[in-house]
Design a protein around this motif. Structure first.
Motif, PDB file in Angstrom:
ATOM      1  N   TYR A   1       0.780  -1.115  -0.002  1.00 40.14           N
ATOM      2  CA  TYR A   1      -0.050  -0.124  -0.042  1.00 40.14           C
ATOM      3  C   TYR A   1       0.836   1.174  -0.166  1.00 40.14           C
ATOM      4  O   TYR A   1       1.890   1.337   0.686  1.00 40.14           O
ATOM      5  CB  TYR A   1      -0.763   0.017   1.193  1.00 40.14           C
ATOM      6  N   VAL A   2       0.310   2.215  -0.459  1.00 44.45           N
ATOM      7  CA  VAL A   2       0.975   3.603  -0.618  1.00 44.45           C
ATOM      8  C   VAL A   2       0.006   4.481   0.033  1.00 44.45           C
ATOM      9  O   VAL A   2      -1.161   4.565  -0.617  1.00 44.45           O
ATOM     10  CB  VAL A   2       1.410   4.263  -1.755  1.00 44.45           C
ATOM     11  N   ALA A   3       0.236   5.489   1.089  1.00 45.28           N
ATOM     12  CA  ALA A   3      -0.771   6.066   1.515  1.00 45.28           C
ATOM     13  C   ALA A   3      -0.456   7.496   1.949  1.00 45.28           C
ATOM     14  O   ALA A   3       0.822   7.834   2.410  1.00 45.28           O
ATOM     15  CB  ALA A   3      -1.402   5.823   2.914  1.00 45.28           C
ATOM     16  N   SER A   4      -1.159   8.566   1.237  1.00 48.35           N
ATOM     17  CA  SER A   4      -0.879  10.210   1.336  1.00 48.35           C
ATOM     18  C   SER A   4      -1.913  10.761   1.635  1.00 48.35           C
ATOM     19  O   SER A   4      -2.842  10.730   0.819  1.00 48.35           O
ATOM     20  CB  SER A   4       0.254  10.406   0.079  1.00 48.35           C
ATOM     21  N   GLY A   5      -2.440  11.594   2.758  1.00 45.31           N
ATOM     22  CA  GLY A   5      -3.409  12.246   2.931  1.00 45.31           C
ATOM     23  C   GLY A   5      -4.721  11.386   2.728  1.00 45.31           C
ATOM     24  O   GLY A   5      -5.084  10.528   3.468  1.00 45.31           O
ATOM     25  N   ASN A   6      -5.639  11.750   1.882  1.00 43.67           N
ATOM     26  CA  ASN A   6      -6.809  11.455   1.941  1.00 43.67           C
ATOM     27  C   ASN A   6      -6.794  10.296   0.584  1.00 43.67           C
ATOM     28  O   ASN A   6      -7.637   9.716   0.212  1.00 43.67           O
ATOM     29  CB  ASN A   6      -8.089  12.139   1.407  1.00 43.67           C
ATOM     30  N   LYS A   7      -5.742   9.884   0.017  1.00 40.52           N
ATOM     31  CA  LYS A   7      -5.552   8.823  -0.914  1.00 40.52           C
ATOM     32  C   LYS A   7      -4.740   7.664  -0.538  1.00 40.52           C
ATOM     33  O   LYS A   7      -3.646   7.889   0.460  1.00 40.52           O
ATOM     34  CB  LYS A   7      -4.392   9.542  -2.226  1.00 40.52           C
ATOM     35  N   VAL A   8      -5.242   6.424  -0.960  1.00 44.28           N
ATOM     36  CA  VAL A   8      -4.496   5.180  -0.503  1.00 44.28           C
ATOM     37  C   VAL A   8      -4.414   4.375  -1.979  1.00 44.28           C
ATOM     38  O   VAL A   8      -5.399   4.372  -2.629  1.00 44.28           O
ATOM     39  CB  VAL A   8      -5.226   4.246   0.566  1.00 44.28           C
ATOM     40  N   ILE A   9      -3.279   3.832  -2.122  1.00 47.94           N
ATOM     41  CA  ILE A   9      -3.225   2.711  -3.436  1.00 47.94           C
ATOM     42  C   ILE A   9      -2.865   1.640  -2.756  1.00 47.94           C
ATOM     43  O   ILE A   9      -1.907   1.461  -1.991  1.00 47.94           O
ATOM     44  CB  ILE A   9      -2.058   3.585  -4.466  1.00 47.94           C
ATOM     45  N   ALA A  10      -3.589   0.608  -3.380  1.00 56.92           N
ATOM     46  CA  ALA A  10      -3.076  -0.762  -3.143  1.00 56.92           C
ATOM     47  C   ALA A  10      -2.731  -1.467  -4.391  1.00 56.92           C
ATOM     48  O   ALA A  10      -3.367  -1.321  -5.412  1.00 56.92           O
ATOM     49  CB  ALA A  10      -4.517  -1.583  -2.548  1.00 56.92           C
TER      50      ALA A  10
ATOM     51  N   ALA B   1      -3.757  -2.020  -9.764  1.00 60.58           N
ATOM     52  CA  ALA B   1      -3.813  -0.894  -8.752  1.00 60.58           C
ATOM     53  C   ALA B   1      -5.019  -0.721  -8.254  1.00 60.58           C
ATOM     54  O   ALA B   1      -5.784  -0.149  -9.415  1.00 60.58           O
ATOM     55  CB  ALA B   1      -2.525   0.231  -8.939  1.00 60.58           C
ATOM     56  N   HIS B   2      -5.305  -0.043  -7.267  1.00 63.57           N
ATOM     57  CA  HIS B   2      -6.664   0.470  -6.781  1.00 63.57           C
ATOM     58  C   HIS B   2      -6.203   1.734  -6.244  1.00 63.57           C
ATOM     59  O   HIS B   2      -5.533   1.682  -5.102  1.00 63.57           O
ATOM     60  CB  HIS B   2      -7.528  -0.284  -5.864  1.00 63.57           C
ATOM     61  N   LEU B   3      -6.880   2.826  -6.597  1.00 61.98           N
ATOM     62  CA  LEU B   3      -6.648   4.159  -5.916  1.00 61.98           C
ATOM     63  C   LEU B   3      -8.026   4.655  -5.142  1.00 61.98           C
ATOM     64  O   LEU B   3      -9.043   4.385  -5.808  1.00 61.98           O
ATOM     65  CB  LEU B   3      -6.300   5.322  -7.025  1.00 61.98           C
ATOM     66  N   TRP B   4      -7.893   4.648  -4.008  1.00 58.95           N
ATOM     67  CA  TRP B   4      -9.255   5.114  -3.193  1.00 58.95           C
ATOM     68  C   TRP B   4      -8.840   6.410  -2.504  1.00 58.95           C
ATOM     69  O   TRP B   4      -7.758   6.755  -2.166  1.00 58.95           O
ATOM     70  CB  TRP B   4      -8.943   4.355  -1.765  1.00 58.95           C
ATOM     71  N   LEU B   5      -9.916   7.211  -2.434  1.00 63.17           N
ATOM     72  CA  LEU B   5     -10.088   8.692  -1.995  1.00 63.17           C
ATOM     73  C   LEU B   5     -10.872   8.414  -1.007  1.00 63.17           C
ATOM     74  O   LEU B   5     -12.111   7.848  -0.986  1.00 63.17           O
ATOM     75  CB  LEU B   5     -10.530   9.559  -3.219  1.00 63.17           C
ATOM     76  N   LEU B   6     -10.508   8.890   0.052  1.00 64.84           N
ATOM     77  CA  LEU B   6     -11.504   9.017   1.421  1.00 64.84           C
ATOM     78  C   LEU B   6     -11.827  10.464   1.847  1.00 64.84           C
ATOM     79  O   LEU B   6     -10.713  11.064   1.767  1.00 64.84           O
ATOM     80  CB  LEU B   6     -10.910   7.785   2.331  1.00 64.84           C
ATOM     81  N   GLU B   7     -12.924  10.461   2.611  1.00 68.68           N
ATOM     82  CA  GLU B   7     -13.087  11.689   3.276  1.00 68.68           C
ATOM     83  C   GLU B   7     -13.835  11.595   4.457  1.00 68.68           C
ATOM     84  O   GLU B   7     -14.973  10.682   4.411  1.00 68.68           O
ATOM     85  CB  GLU B   7     -13.903  12.466   2.186  1.00 68.68           C
ATOM     86  N   ASP B   8     -13.683  12.086   5.599  1.00 65.37           N
ATOM     87  CA  ASP B   8     -14.225  11.891   6.815  1.00 65.37           C
ATOM     88  C   ASP B   8     -14.577  10.355   7.331  1.00 65.37           C
ATOM     89  O   ASP B   8     -15.867  10.054   7.584  1.00 65.37           O
ATOM     90  CB  ASP B   8     -15.674  12.591   6.814  1.00 65.37           C
ATOM     91  N   GLY B   9     -13.724   9.717   6.891  1.00 64.03           N
ATOM     92  CA  GLY B   9     -13.853   8.158   7.307  1.00 64.03           C
ATOM     93  C   GLY B   9     -14.560   7.254   6.409  1.00 64.03           C
ATOM     94  O   GLY B   9     -14.990   6.124   6.864  1.00 64.03           O
ATOM     95  N   LYS B  10     -14.913   8.037   5.163  1.00 65.40           N
ATOM     96  CA  LYS B  10     -15.797   7.120   4.214  1.00 65.40           C
ATOM     97  C   LYS B  10     -14.929   7.019   2.989  1.00 65.40           C
ATOM     98  O   LYS B  10     -14.284   7.955   2.684  1.00 65.40           O
ATOM     99  CB  LYS B  10     -17.073   7.722   4.061  1.00 65.40           C
ATOM    100  N   ILE B  11     -15.289   6.188   2.070  1.00 64.89           N
ATOM    101  CA  ILE B  11     -14.932   5.909   0.919  1.00 64.89           C
ATOM    102  C   ILE B  11     -15.424   6.949   0.033  1.00 64.89           C
ATOM    103  O   ILE B  11     -16.811   6.764  -0.392  1.00 64.89           O
ATOM    104  CB  ILE B  11     -14.867   4.592   0.461  1.00 64.89           C
ATOM    105  N   LYS B  12     -14.968   7.843  -0.668  1.00 62.42           N
ATOM    106  CA  LYS B  12     -15.501   8.799  -1.712  1.00 62.42           C
ATOM    107  C   LYS B  12     -15.275   8.420  -3.057  1.00 62.42           C
ATOM    108  O   LYS B  12     -16.322   8.291  -3.738  1.00 62.42           O
ATOM    109  CB  LYS B  12     -14.479  10.154  -1.584  1.00 62.42           C
TER     110      LYS B  12
END
Length: 128
Positions: A73-82, A102-113
Motif C-alpha cells: 500500500y501507499v498512503a498519502s493524505g486522503n489517498k491510498v493505493i493498493a 492498482a486500486h486508487l482510493w479517495l477517502l473523506e471523513d472516514g468514508k470511501i469517496k
C-alpha cells in the motif's frame, strides 16, 4: 481508523464476507466506483447496491477463486493505493489468468469517496 486502516480492512479480513462487510461499512450512497476501461465490468457505479450488482455479484458468479493479492500500500493524505495481482479462473472457459493491478482510493471523513481500478485487462479478456 486511518484511511490506510480502512482500505486494508476491505482486503485483509479473515474471510471475503468480512471484507465485503467492511467495504459496505465505509461506502456511502455517493461513493463512485470505477472499473477500468477495457475491463469486462468497465464503468462507474454509485453506491453499494450498484457496485454489488455490476461488479461483485458477477465476479462471484462468473469466476472461480477470483482474488486480489495485495503486494503493498501507499498512503498519502486522503489517498491510498493498493497494488498487487489479480488471479482467477473464468468458469465459461476454464482459463486462468494473472494480471497486475492498482486500486486508487479517495477517502473523506472516514468514508470511501471513490475507487478507481488500473489493470492489465488483456490477460483477463484472454481468459474469457
Amino acid at each position: 481508523m486511518t484511511n490506510l486502516d480502512i482500505v486494508k480492512s476491505t482486503y485483509e479480513g479473515k474471510t471475503s464476507a468480512e471484507n465485503g462487510q467492511n467495504l459496505q461499512r465505509f461506502i456511502t450512497d455517493e461513493t463512485l466506483w470505477t472499473e477500468a476501461a477495457g475491463f469486462p465490468y468497465a464503468g462507474t457505479y454509485k453506491g453499494f447496491a450498484d457496485i454489488e450488482k455490476n461488479v461483485f455479484a458477477r465476479l462471484r458468479s462468473e469466476w472461480t477463486n477470483y482474488n486480489f493479492k495485495v503486494e503493498d500500500y501507499v498512503a498519502s493524505g486522503n489517498k491510498v493505493i493498493a497494488y498487487g495481482t489479480y488471479s482467477g479462473t473464468y468458469n465459461a472457459t476454464g482459463q486462468a489468468f494473472s494480471a497486475r493491478v492498482a486500486h486508487l482510493w479517495l477517502l473523506e471523513d472516514g468514508k470511501i469517496k471513490s475507487f478507481e481500478q488500473f489493470v492489465d485487462s488483456k490477460t483477463v479478456l484472454d481468459a474469457m
